[in-house]
Design a protein around this motif. Structure first.
Motif, PDB file in Angstrom:
ATOM      1  N   ALA A   1       0.732  -1.328  -0.445  1.00  0.00           N
ATOM      2  CA  ALA A   1       0.049   0.039  -0.070  1.00  0.00           C
ATOM      3  C   ALA A   1       0.736   1.716   0.026  1.00  0.00           C
ATOM      4  O   ALA A   1       0.004   2.263  -0.844  1.00  0.00           O
ATOM      5  CB  ALA A   1      -0.929  -0.630   1.059  1.00  0.00           C
ATOM      6  N   PHE A   2       2.064   1.249   0.717  1.00  0.00           N
ATOM      7  CA  PHE A   2       2.843   1.872   0.777  1.00  0.00           C
ATOM      8  C   PHE A   2       4.687   2.111  -0.171  1.00  0.00           C
ATOM      9  O   PHE A   2       5.185   3.003  -0.240  1.00  0.00           O
ATOM     10  CB  PHE A   2       3.407   2.741   2.188  1.00  0.00           C
ATOM     11  N   GLU A   3       3.913   1.286  -1.582  1.00  0.00           N
ATOM     12  CA  GLU A   3       5.490   1.020  -2.479  1.00  0.00           C
ATOM     13  C   GLU A   3       4.347   1.897  -3.416  1.00  0.00           C
ATOM     14  O   GLU A   3       3.314   2.590  -4.352  1.00  0.00           O
ATOM     15  CB  GLU A   3       5.451  -0.141  -2.362  1.00  0.00           C
ATOM     16  N   THR A   4       5.522   2.170  -4.008  1.00  0.00           N
ATOM     17  CA  THR A   4       5.614   2.389  -6.092  1.00  0.00           C
ATOM     18  C   THR A   4       5.741   1.335  -6.868  1.00  0.00           C
ATOM     19  O   THR A   4       5.406  -0.036  -6.502  1.00  0.00           O
ATOM     20  CB  THR A   4       6.921   2.933  -6.747  1.00  0.00           C
ATOM     21  N   LYS A   5       5.117   1.911  -7.901  1.00  0.00           N
ATOM     22  CA  LYS A   5       4.481   0.900  -8.311  1.00  0.00           C
ATOM     23  C   LYS A   5       5.664  -0.485  -9.178  1.00  0.00           C
ATOM     24  O   LYS A   5       5.141  -1.830  -9.538  1.00  0.00           O
ATOM     25  CB  LYS A   5       4.054   0.934  -9.741  1.00  0.00           C
ATOM     26  N   GLU A   6       7.083  -0.283  -9.326  1.00  0.00           N
ATOM     27  CA  GLU A   6       7.965  -0.603  -9.322  1.00  0.00           C
ATOM     28  C   GLU A   6       8.557  -1.773  -8.522  1.00  0.00           C
ATOM     29  O   GLU A   6       8.047  -2.896  -8.768  1.00  0.00           O
ATOM     30  CB  GLU A   6       9.259   0.235  -9.747  1.00  0.00           C
ATOM     31  N   GLU A   7       7.873  -0.782  -6.919  1.00  0.00           N
ATOM     32  CA  GLU A   7       8.742  -1.936  -5.541  1.00  0.00           C
ATOM     33  C   GLU A   7       7.401  -2.979  -5.725  1.00  0.00           C
ATOM     34  O   GLU A   7       7.387  -4.130  -4.919  1.00  0.00           O
ATOM     35  CB  GLU A   7       8.700  -0.582  -4.484  1.00  0.00           C
ATOM     36  N   GLN A   8       5.765  -2.228  -5.895  1.00  0.00           N
ATOM     37  CA  GLN A   8       4.783  -3.509  -6.009  1.00  0.00           C
ATOM     38  C   GLN A   8       5.833  -4.268  -6.631  1.00  0.00           C
ATOM     39  O   GLN A   8       4.212  -5.064  -7.063  1.00  0.00           O
ATOM     40  CB  GLN A   8       3.545  -2.045  -6.042  1.00  0.00           C
TER      41      GLN A   8
END
Length: 340
Positions: free
Chosen positions: A244-251
């Motif tokens: 929920a607190f990550e960027t798209k790349e991190e997700q």
């Protein structure tokens, strides 16, 4: 007076020398029991595969020694792991480490996969004993292999079985199984048993190993996999919450990590099913061995019962004969009385 004193001193000296000699003698022959031996233990591992033979994998199951009758007994499990259609035979001898004297080693019992070898006249002073096991392959098989080698080398076999010399064939392979006095079990009750006695021991030992294997799987292996699944699920939930607190790349990276944990969970579940199946097979094996042991014991009981019944029948027959004889004696006595 002086001579008496001198003789008294000489006697004391002789006694002292005898005491010292006796003490040294005792230390020499009993040092194994009380002196610390810091030399490396030279013992072949129990319950592990012994390699070195082309057709057979051996496993050392037990090693006992009776100092009273200088008898050793080595129990081996053998598995035919080679390609020969005919299983090999074995010969044995034993000797102490760093010594040339050989001890007689005799195969006293063998079943489908067990061999019991006894080593005779082993002195109590032994430290490390080597049991030499030689594997003898079938001569006809060795001759066929030799001819195939010639065919591959020359393109055509030019020899017959009769023309092949013993020197053309490979020497029998050999392994040495070591027994260290610090590891070998010492027992005063070790004696040569009957085939049924050895078979009973073999069954009981196999049942114990099977029982231990079941316990290890149920109490250690399966709980480990279950705990692993619990840990992976917790880590998976934590990763989901972090998304929920990550960027798209991190997700995207987190999703791949979650997929890896899902895969690991499925593998752990699959491993648990394999372990449960293994437990069922081991339980069936244990039950079969238990039934075999009961049948072996029952046969012994039946023989004893038959022996007792035969003895009882003979006693009854003897009693009947005695009663008949007594009756006959009474009749003869009465007849003589009437004649008078």
């Amino acid at each position: 007076m002086k001579n008496k004193l001198n003789r008294g001193r000489e006697n004391k000296t002789y006694i002292s020398l005898l005491l010292v000699a006796g003490l040294a003698f005792g230390v020499f022959f009993t040092s194994k029991t009380w002196m610390y031996d810091d030399s490396a233990i030279a013992q072949t591992s129990f319950n592990e595969s012994i390699n070195g033979l082309s057709q057979t994998t051996l496993t050392l199951r037990d090693w006992e020694y009776n100092p009273k009758n200088k008898l050793m007994e080595v129990t081996l499990e053998r598995n035919h792991t080679g390609t020969d259609a005919v299983e090999p035979t074995f010969s044995f001898y034993a000797k102490e480490q760093h010594a040339t004297q050989k001890y007689k080693a005799e195969l006293v019992y063998q079943s489908d996969n067990n061999m019991v070898v006894q080593i005779e006249d082993v002195p109590e002073s032994f430290e490390v004993i080597g049991l030499f096991v030689t594997e003898h392959r079938d001569q006809n098989i060795l001759k066929q292999e030799y001819k195939k080698q010639l065919e591959n080398k020359d393109g055509e076999a030019t020899v017959t079985d009769q023309s092949i010399q013993k020197s053309d064939l490979p020497e029998p392979e050999q392994v040495i199984i070591l027994g260290d006095y610090r590891i070998i079990d010492t027992t005063q009750s070790l004696v040569t048993k009957t085939d049924k006695g050895y078979k009973k021991e073999s069954i009981i030992a196999d049942m114990e190993r099977t029982k231990q294997a079941i316990t290890t799987i149920v109490e250690e292996d399966i709980p480990f996999q279950e705990e692993l699944i619990t840990t992976l699920k917790k880590e998976k939930e934590s990763l989901k919450q972090d998304m929920a607190f990550e960027t798209k790349e991190e997700q995207a990276d987190t999703k791949r990590e979650i997929e890896q944990k899902d895969k690991a969970i499925e593998e752990a579940k699959s491993e648990i099913e394999k372990l449960k199946k293994n437990v069922k097979e081991l339980q069936d094996k244990y039950q079969n061995r238990e039934e075999e042991l009961n049948a072996l014991t029952q046969n012994k009981d039946d023989k004893q019962q038959n022996k007792n019944e035969k003895t009882n029948a003979e006693n009854v027959k003897t009693g009947q004969q005695d009663a008949h004889q007594n009756k006959q004696n009474d009749n003869n006595h009465a007849a003589k009385k009437d004649e008078k």
